[in-house]
Structure formats: structure tokens, C-alpha cells
Design a protein around this motif. Structure first.
Motif, short mmCIF file in Angstrom:
data_model
loop_
_atom_site.label_atom_id
_atom_site.label_comp_id
_atom_site.label_asym_id
_atom_site.label_seq_id
_atom_site.Cartn_x
_atom_site.Cartn_y
_atom_site.Cartn_z
N LEU A 39 0.84 -1.21 0.00
CA LEU A 39 0.00 0.00 0.00
C LEU A 39 0.86 1.24 0.00
O LEU A 39 0.62 2.20 -0.74
N THR A 40 1.88 1.25 0.85
CA THR A 40 2.79 2.39 0.93
C THR A 40 3.49 2.59 -0.40
O THR A 40 3.60 3.72 -0.90
N ILE A 41 3.95 1.51 -0.98
CA ILE A 41 4.65 1.59 -2.26
C ILE A 41 3.73 2.15 -3.34
O ILE A 41 4.11 3.06 -4.11
N ASN A 42 2.50 1.63 -3.40
CA ASN A 42 1.56 2.08 -4.42
C ASN A 42 1.26 3.57 -4.29
O ASN A 42 1.21 4.31 -5.29
N GLU A 43 1.05 4.03 -3.06
CA GLU A 43 0.73 5.45 -2.86
C GLU A 43 1.92 6.34 -3.21
O GLU A 43 1.76 7.42 -3.79
N ARG A 44 3.11 5.88 -2.87
CA ARG A 44 4.30 6.67 -3.21
C ARG A 44 4.51 6.71 -4.72
O ARG A 44 4.96 7.74 -5.26
N GLN A 45 4.20 5.62 -5.39
CA GLN A 45 4.32 5.62 -6.85
C GLN A 45 3.31 6.56 -7.49
O GLN A 45 3.61 7.21 -8.50
N GLN A 46 2.10 6.64 -6.91
CA GLN A 46 1.11 7.60 -7.40
C GLN A 46 1.64 9.02 -7.27
O GLN A 46 1.54 9.83 -8.20
N ALA A 47 2.19 9.33 -6.10
CA ALA A 47 2.72 10.68 -5.87
C ALA A 47 3.88 10.98 -6.82
O ALA A 47 3.97 12.08 -7.37
N PHE A 48 4.74 10.00 -7.02
CA PHE A 48 5.90 10.19 -7.92
C PHE A 48 5.43 10.54 -9.33
O PHE A 48 6.02 11.40 -10.00
#
Length: 865
Positions: free
Chosen positions: A708-717
């Protein structure tokens, strides 16, 4: 079991008592009362009487509505009763509509009638009631009711008066979303802005097993596992209470306890949900992040203002992910309270640093920003007498200067920070204490001179052989055979070696190089009576064509062989550890992993070898001639001081490049191990680069939840390029941060800063590296332009070692993120190319024609007739 036996909020522990014919408590209501109290009240009573936690309150029957319509006032006896109930509920209440047409299976009427929140004693219950009653007969409501086949006089308006929950979090839950999933949206605090559509808040999609399958904003504002379990369980119970219909449920969480504010049938199907953060939401999150960082620094340093700058760091990490900046912070600036190579190295150079200097790097809006105050603390050299006084005096001075002129926050170590003070400068600031502080500085300067005399020899005889041995031994480890735990140990072994050894050497070389670079420019201004711009020009020429750089030596080795096959073999051996992107963004593949990029790099040097070798010799010759001219103007009595400062500057600017050449090879080792670990954990290869180094153990033990953390950070990136992030952010700038404008900004004349001296190009063609995914394609564009007789101006937001072949082939260089002592500027000088920095690369598109004038720091667009 009723609500009041389940949840006791008040000391007396007694349930509410309603002593008025218009008022009913929840346990007095049954299904037959819907026509009297309305749908919302009935649902709350049903939930309360089945053990669902709802805020304590009462229902007011539609008879009170009738009384108001007939008499134009609220029944006075009812007002007195409700004020007593309000007091029993703690004084703060919510007054909600509960019309007979609300919360039905076919029509919800959600959001039609306002909820009134009474926080203060001067907010009257009767006024809130009258407002809802008046709204029930308003023209807007009448129009909306007619769409659903209702006339206003058919609407009977009950009300709910409940304790106002001082929520830590509140939100809305939908059942039966995209199948059997539950969608939860929530915000911190009061939920009115969420249900009114002002804020979207955080969102999660939860499956029947209670696992989160999608999320947005969850990792930065999580719900507890207990609250998630309660939400899921309550959602299923409430759905069953109301005939198995999909439900729209509002909730609040107070001190960890979940309470249901209301529930209604979900009248619109949600069959397809994709939780994805928009650029605007990313911008909002970034503003919140900066605001929190500002407050934390004020609390910790007692600062009156806070400033962040991306200068220098954005040159070496133009678009970092979490692992990119996380590793840099781990090994260089320190993080999580643990010192990095900057603190370790400078303390070894007799900088008496404190904890204030640790952990000054942050990933903000997709860029690497440092706290100017904390960065300034890494330059504390013993004057004034204490770190606390330094913070109150010089650090405050720096912050005030940048507050007035943000450009001073760009490369602050090259002009803002008082590193080479005169006695007069100290007297202006410290009065009678200046003599003692100046004596402290002179002792410190002598200490640095001692380091300058010995460090090169120490590096060549001690540190470099040890570095080579370490690289060779770690390269032999069969990573594919290691367990996940062993891979973690390998990764942290490399990071610790970088933090304590390799990058400490880099810090020392860079500190000596930067310190003496500033001293050289100050010396030239004072002794030769030149302006700051003229001193920059002289500095640029005095630091070109330098010996002692392993990066230059590797390129010369490629250029000095007789065949391309030999050149390629040397390339594999000597530059294979170079990144295909920026060296210090660890996520990028190395040239050794990409044969085509390696060939492109080697071809660029080898095919231009005569130019490369000739230009380097030409730059050396010009430098030596200028050195003699400066010595002659200074006179014999000043030559020794000049030579000492110049030699230290040249030595350590070149050595900085050599140390970097070797330590980026360790980056390559860490990258391979990270990719192996990512594979071993069942993640996509790039996923691990959205993780900070110290999160690796948590990732390994809780891989599924960490996705979940990875997915949200990838969205922000993905959204970060849409944010317009300035080089310097002051507190006053936070509110003005905005999304990048889509309009084409046609700027005719652009002023930058000198990076390297070079010839005027009256009509050159732009080749912007940022327009290309493949450096080979950029090279082909350069070669085509050269074949057509054009001079080429190479443009990029940043430049790294892999761009050397492109620099050689070009005639002029523009680098957005670079300063006079930056790596990109140093490479331009060594390769004999004029260079200008600080110009937005987005203004210069491939194929456009410009006038390029390094001497005057200007680029002027050539306008077509």
C-alpha cells in the motif's frame, strides 16, 4: 440492549430521559414511528438498539415541524426541554434533519438538508431547528423534491439532536462497492468538509477478508487495525439490519472508539473504483508536509523562520524516489537521528558540530530539499563560542537574508555562509568578542590547511587501496545464493561502508574543494580588485583542464586507443559502473547492465577523441597561461599565498571527482542487492525503490501490507512533475505553491549564471536531453545538426557522467540545476565547453535557435522573420 447501556459518556451513568411529547429517546422508537420521526432517526434507533455504538441523543418528532409551520416559532416548552438535553449531552451538539423522504431505499436525499453544529452557548437550538424547517419549504428543496415525485407539503421533518463527537477521524463508508468490497473515505477531525465535498481525504478499499486492496492517502494518515476491523464488522451488521441493502454509513472515531453517526441505503451503484491521487491532492499533501516540517524545526531549533533549498542536491538527484534520497540521507546528511558522512567527516576535520546538523534532507514534492538552518549547522567552525549562539546569530542572519532574497539560498556555501571571515566582518556582528572569534577562525583555517597538505597523500596511500579491496571483495559475493536476511545484511554492509568510509573521504575532498574555491574567489576580489563576476570568470578558467580526476582519466583512456573494440573493453572495465541516469539516484541501471547505452557512451568519446584530447590540452594550456598572468600581477610577495589557495582548490576539486568515481561503484553493488531482495520478496523490480533504507526490515517482514505504501508513493511520484517547485521555499511561499502551468512560456531572453567560460555562439541549435529517453537518440540529433553546419547548445535539467560524450560533441552547455562548483560545471570546464546554469530547461526546446553568451550569462532566442 440499548446504546446507553453500551456506551456511558457521563459521570452519572444514567440514560437520557425525554419529558416532552415531541421528544423520543432512541430506545423509545420502533419501525412504526418512521412517519413520525423520519428515516434517519429510525435507522439510528435501530442501530442503537442492536448494540451499534451511536452518539447519544434524542429524536424530535414531525409534530414539532407542524407546530412551527402553524405558529412560525419553535414550541417554547420544547426549547426548554432541548436545552436541558443539550446540557446533559455535554453542551456541544449536532442537529440533523430526519425527513420522512430521507434515507429511503429508492431516494436518499443525501446532502439536501443542512446539519447544524452547535459549539457555543450563543448558538441556539431553536435557531438550528428553524433553519432546517425553513429549508424544507425552500424553492431549491421544492425543485429537488419534484424530481422524485414529492410535493413539499408531503415532507414531514423529524430531527435528531446528538452529542457532537470531537472526532480524531471521521468519514463515510460504502458497502457493496465493485462487488463485495467496502470503500472508506475519511479525514482528520470533523467530517463536514468530507461529506460536503470540500475535501476528499484518505480512501481505502477493503475486501471481505478485511484486507486493503487499494488506498489513497492511507499510509500518511492510517486507520488502526482495530478501527479497520470495527468498520468492516459494523458495515456488515448494519447492512443486515436493513434488509441486506448496500449502505452509506457516516462514522467518527473518538479516542480510538468507533461511533456510527448515521446510515442510509446506498441508492447509486459503485461498480468500478480506482483510488488514485490527483496532482492537486499531491500538491495539498506536499503543502501539509512542508507546514509540518516548518513547525518541527521551529520547535527543535527555536527558529523564527524556516527555509528549504534544493540547490546543489537537485543537480545530483533531479527526480529522486524514496530509496534514492533515502540512501543519500543515510550515508551523507544523516537520518533518523543517526549521523552521516557529512557529520563524521567534518568532525574529523575539527568542525565542532552538534546534533542540530543531523538529518537536514527531505523529499518534498519530488525534489531533494535541505533545511537551510540545519545545513548551516554543518559549517559551524567554533565561532561564536557556542552552537546556541551560532544558531541565534549567524544562522538567524542567513535565514533573514534568504527571507529577503531567496536567490541567496541557492548554493549558500558559496556566498551566504560566513566561512572565511575578516576581522571587520566579525566586529560588525560580535563587537568586543570579535578578536577572540577571529583567533578561533585562524586556528581553524590553519587546521584545514593541515588537512589540505595531508589528505591527498592519505587518500592515495591508505583510503584508495582500501576502497579498491572492498569493491573487489563485495563484487565476488554470489547475491543470487543469499537469503533475504543475508541480502539485507549485505545492503546495510555497503551502506555502512559508504557512511563511515567512502563518503567520509568524499566529504573531506568536497569540503576542502568548496572551502578553497570560496577563498580563491575572495582572494581574487581583494588582491586583484575585481568584481564578484570577474572573480567567477577567473575561477572558472583557473579550474579547467585539471589533472587528478579519475573520471577524466577514464575518458582519456577510451580516447587514446587505436580501435573501437579496445575502447569498448576499457569502457566496460572503467565506466561500466556509471549510471544510465543520475549517479546518485540508485534506481537507474548501470552501463554494465545496458550494452547499448555503454556503446553509445564509448562511441561518443571515441569518435570525438581528437577533439576530446585536443580540448583537454587546450584548457590546460589556457589555465597555465592565466596562472602565470595572475602571479605576475600579484607580485612575488603574494605568490606563495595564491599558490597555496590555488593548489588546494585545484587538487580537491579534481579529487572530489575521483572519490565520487569510486564510491558510485558501491552504489552499483547496493543496487544489485536491492533488486535481488525485491525479487525474493515477490515484488516488481522497481517497487523497492519506493522504500526508504531503514524501512527494508519492515518491508521484508510485512511485504503485503507495505505494498500500500509503495503504491501510494508511486502515485505521488507520477504526479510530482505537475508541481511547480521553486529552488528555495520559505514559509511564506507554502501557500503559493501551485501546479505547473500548461501554457507555453515563450521567454525571449534568459539570464543565468556562469558555470564555465566559452565562446559566444550567435546562432546555435538547441538539443534538450530532457526530450529524449535514449542518449543515443540525442547523440544522433547532435550529429545531424553538426552535419548541417550548426553549432549545438546542449540543454538539460541536470547532467551526469553519462552525458560526457554529449558534452564533447556539443558547443555550449545549459544546465538548469547547477552552480559554479557543481559536478556538471566541473565537467564542462574540463571538457572545454562554455556553460550557463540556472535557466529553466523547459524554456528551451530541441530544434529552437538561440544566441549563447557565457561571458554575459545570457541566452537569447533567435526569432524567425
Amino acid at each position: 440492549m440499548n446504546n446507553y447501556e453500551t456506551i456511558n459518556y457521563y459521570e452519572q451513568g444514567e440514560p437520557l430521559v425525554a419529558d416532552h411529547p415531541f421528544v423520543k429517546t432512541f430506545n423509545q422508537i420502533s419501525d412504526r414511528d418512521r412517519a413520525v420521526v423520519g428515516g434517519k432517526a429510525l435507522h439510528l434507533a435501530t442501530m442503537a438498539n442492536h448494540g451499534i455504538a451511536v452518539p447519544e441523543g434524542v429524536c424530535i418528532s414531525a409534530s414539532a415541524h407542524d407546530y412551527y409551520l402553524q405558529n412560525g416559532v419553535i414550541d417554547p416548552s420544547l426549547v426548554g426541554e432541548l436545552e436541558a438535553i443539550r446540557s446533559s449531552l455535554g453542551g456541544q451538539i449536532a442537529v440533523r434533519s430526519s425527513a420522512t423522504c430521507e434515507d429511503g431505499a429508492d431516494v436518499s436525499m443525501a446532502g439536501v438538508f443542512d446539519t447544524h453544529y452547535l459549539f457555543d452557548e450563543d448558538q441556539e437550538v431553536s435557531s438550528a431547528m428553524a433553519a432546517i424547517y425553513d429549508q424544507s419549504r425552500s424553492a431549491d428543496v421544492a425543485d429537488l423534491l419534484s424530481l422524485h415525485g414529492y410535493e413539499p407539503d408531503q415532507v414531514k421533518m423529524g430531527l435528531v439532536v446528538q452529542r457532537l463527537v470531537p472526532a480524531d477521524k471521521s468519514g463515510v463508508l460504502y458497502t457493496d462497492v465493485a462487488g463485495d468490497n467496502v470503500l472508506v473515505q475519511y479525514v482528520d477531525g470533523f467530517g463536514a468538509e468530507l461529506v460536503d465535498g470540500v475535501k476528499e481525504g484518505s480512501s481505502i478499499l477493503v475486501n471481505q477478508a478485511g484486507a486493503i486492496t487499494q488506498s489513497k492517502g492511507f499510509t500518511t494518515n492510517p486507520l488502526t487495525a482495530e478501527n479497520l476491523e470495527q468498520l468492516n464488522a459494523n458495515a456488515q451488521t448494519i447492512k443486515q439490519l436493513f434488509g441486506g441493502l448496500p449502505q452509506d454509513i457516516e462514522f467518527a472515531i473518538e479516542d480510538g472508539r468507533l461511533q456510527i453517526l448515521q446510515a442510509r441505503p446506498l441508492t447509486a451503484e459503485l461498480s468500478d473504483v480506482e483510488l488514485c491521487e490527483t496532482p492537486a491532492e499531491t500538491l495539498t499533501a506536499v503543502k501539509s508536509q512542508i507546514t509540518a516540517l516548518v513547525q518541527a524545526e521551529k520547535d527543535e531549533l527555536s527558529s523564527e523562520s524556516v527555509t528549504f533549498s534544493d540547490s546543489n542536491f537537485s543537480e545530483i538527484m533531479p527526480r529522486p524516489k524514496e530509496m534514492d534520497i533515502g540512501i543519500f540521507a543515510y550515508i551523507f546528511t544523516g537520518s533518523d537521528g543517526v549521523a552521516g558522512a557529512i557529520q563524521i567527516g567534518r568532525k574529523q576535520m575539527n568542525y565542532p558540530l552538534g546534533d542540530q546538523s543531523v538529518g537536514f534532507m527531505h523529499l518534498i514534492g519530488g525534489k531533494p530539499y535541505f533545511s537551510l538552518a540545519r545545513d548551516a549547522h554543518t559549517f559551524y567552525a567554533g565561532y561564536p563560542a557556542s552552537i546556541e549562539e551560532y544558531n541565534k546569530s549567524l544562522v538567524a542572519e542567513y535565514l533573514n537574508a534568504v527571507e529577503d532574497d531567496p536567490s541567496k539560498g541557492e548554493y549558500p556555501e558559496m556566498g551566504l555562509y560566513l566561512q572565511d571571515p575578516t576581522l571587520e566582518q566579525l566586529q560588525e556582528r560580535f563587537g568586543d568578542q570579535a578578536d577572540a572569534y577571529y583567533a578561533t577562525y585562524l586556528r581553524f583555517r590553519d587546521s584545514l590547511a593541515g588537512h589540505a597538505d595531508t589528505f591527498l597523500g592519505d587518500y592515495q596511500t591508505i583510503h584508495l587501496p582500501a576502497e579498491v579491496n572492498y569493491l573487489e571483495s563485495m563484487a565476488k559475493v554470489p547475491l543470487q545464493e543469499l537469503s533475504n536476511d543475508e541480502l539485507q545484511n549485505y545492503i546495510f554492509d555497503v551502506l555502512e561502508h559508504l557512511r563511515n568510509e567512502s563518503c567520509v573521504n568524499f566529504v573531506k575532498a568536497a569540503r576542502l574543494g568548496f572551502y578553497y574555491s570560496q577563498r580563491l574567489q575572495s582572494y581574487l576580489q581583494e588582491e586583484m580588485a575585481v568584481t564578484p563576476d570577474q572573480a567567477e570568470d577567473l575561477f572558472s578558467k583557473l579550474t579547467q583542464g585539471l589533472n587528478g580526476s579519475a573520471i577524466t582519466d577514464a575518458n582519456l583512456a577510451i580516447a587514446n586507443v587505436s580501435s573501437f573494440e579496445e575502447a569498448l573493453a576499457i569502457g566496460r572495465d572503467q565506466v561500466g559502473h556509471y549510471s544510465t541516469g543520475e549517479m546518485l539516484e540508485i534506481r537507474h541501471p548501470r552501463l554494465s547492465e545496458d550494452e547499448e547505452n555503454l556503446k553509445t557512451y564509448v562511441e561518443g568519446i571515441y569518435q570525438n577523441k581528437d577533439l576530446y584530447i585536443g580540448e583537454f590540452a587546450k584548457q590546460q594550456h589556457a589555465r597555465l597561461v592565466l596562472e602565470k598572468e595572475v602571479r605576475d600581477k600579484l607580485g612575488a610577495e603574494k605568490t606563495a599565498d595564491f599558490d597555496q589557495i590555488l593548489t588546494a582548490t585545484q587538487t580537491y576539486m579534481a579529487l572530489r571527482e575521483t572519490v565520487k568515481y569510486y564510491f558510485v561503484a558501491e552504489y552499483g553493488l547496493a543496487r544489485k542487492a536491492l533488486l535481488e531482495l525485491s525479487s525474493g520478496l515477490g515484488l516488481e523490480p522497481d517497487a523497492i525503490f519506493s522504500v526508504y533504507p531503514r524501512e527494508i526490515p519492515q518491508l521484508a517482514t510485512s511485504t503485503a501490507s507495505f505494498r500500500l505504501t509503495i503504491n501510494e508513493r508511486q502515485q505521488a511520484f507520477a504526479n510530482y512533475p505537475e508541481l511547480e517547485m521553486p529552488a528555495v521555499i520559505r514559509e511564506v511561499d507554502i501557500a503559493n505553491l501551485e501546479l505547473t502551468s500548461d501554457k507555453d512560456e515563450l521567454v525571449r531572453e534568459m539570464a543565468g549564471k556562469l558555470l564555465a567560460q566559452g565562446a559566444l555562439i550567435a546562432n546555435g541549435v538547441i538539443v534538450n536531453i530532457d526530450d529524449y529517453d535514449d542518449p543515443k537518440a540525442a547523440m544522433e540529433t547532435i550529429e545531424k545538426a553538426k552535419a548541417e553546419g550548426s553549432q549545438v547548445i546542449l540543454v538539460a535539467s541536470q547532467m551526469n557522467l553519462s552525458h560526457d560524450p554529449l558534452i564533447v560533441a556539443a558547443d555550449g552547455i545549459v544546465i538548469e540545476n547547477a552552480g559554479l562548483v557543481s559536478h556538471g560545471a566541473q565537467r564542462a570546464r574540463e571538457l572545454g565547453r562554455g556553460a550557463i546554469g540556472g535557466v529553466k530547461s523547459k524554456h528551451l526546446k530541441t530544434g529552437e535557435r538561440v544566441s549563447f553568451d557565457p561571458a554575459n550569462r545570457k541566452i537569447i532566442r533567435v526569432m524567425e522573420d
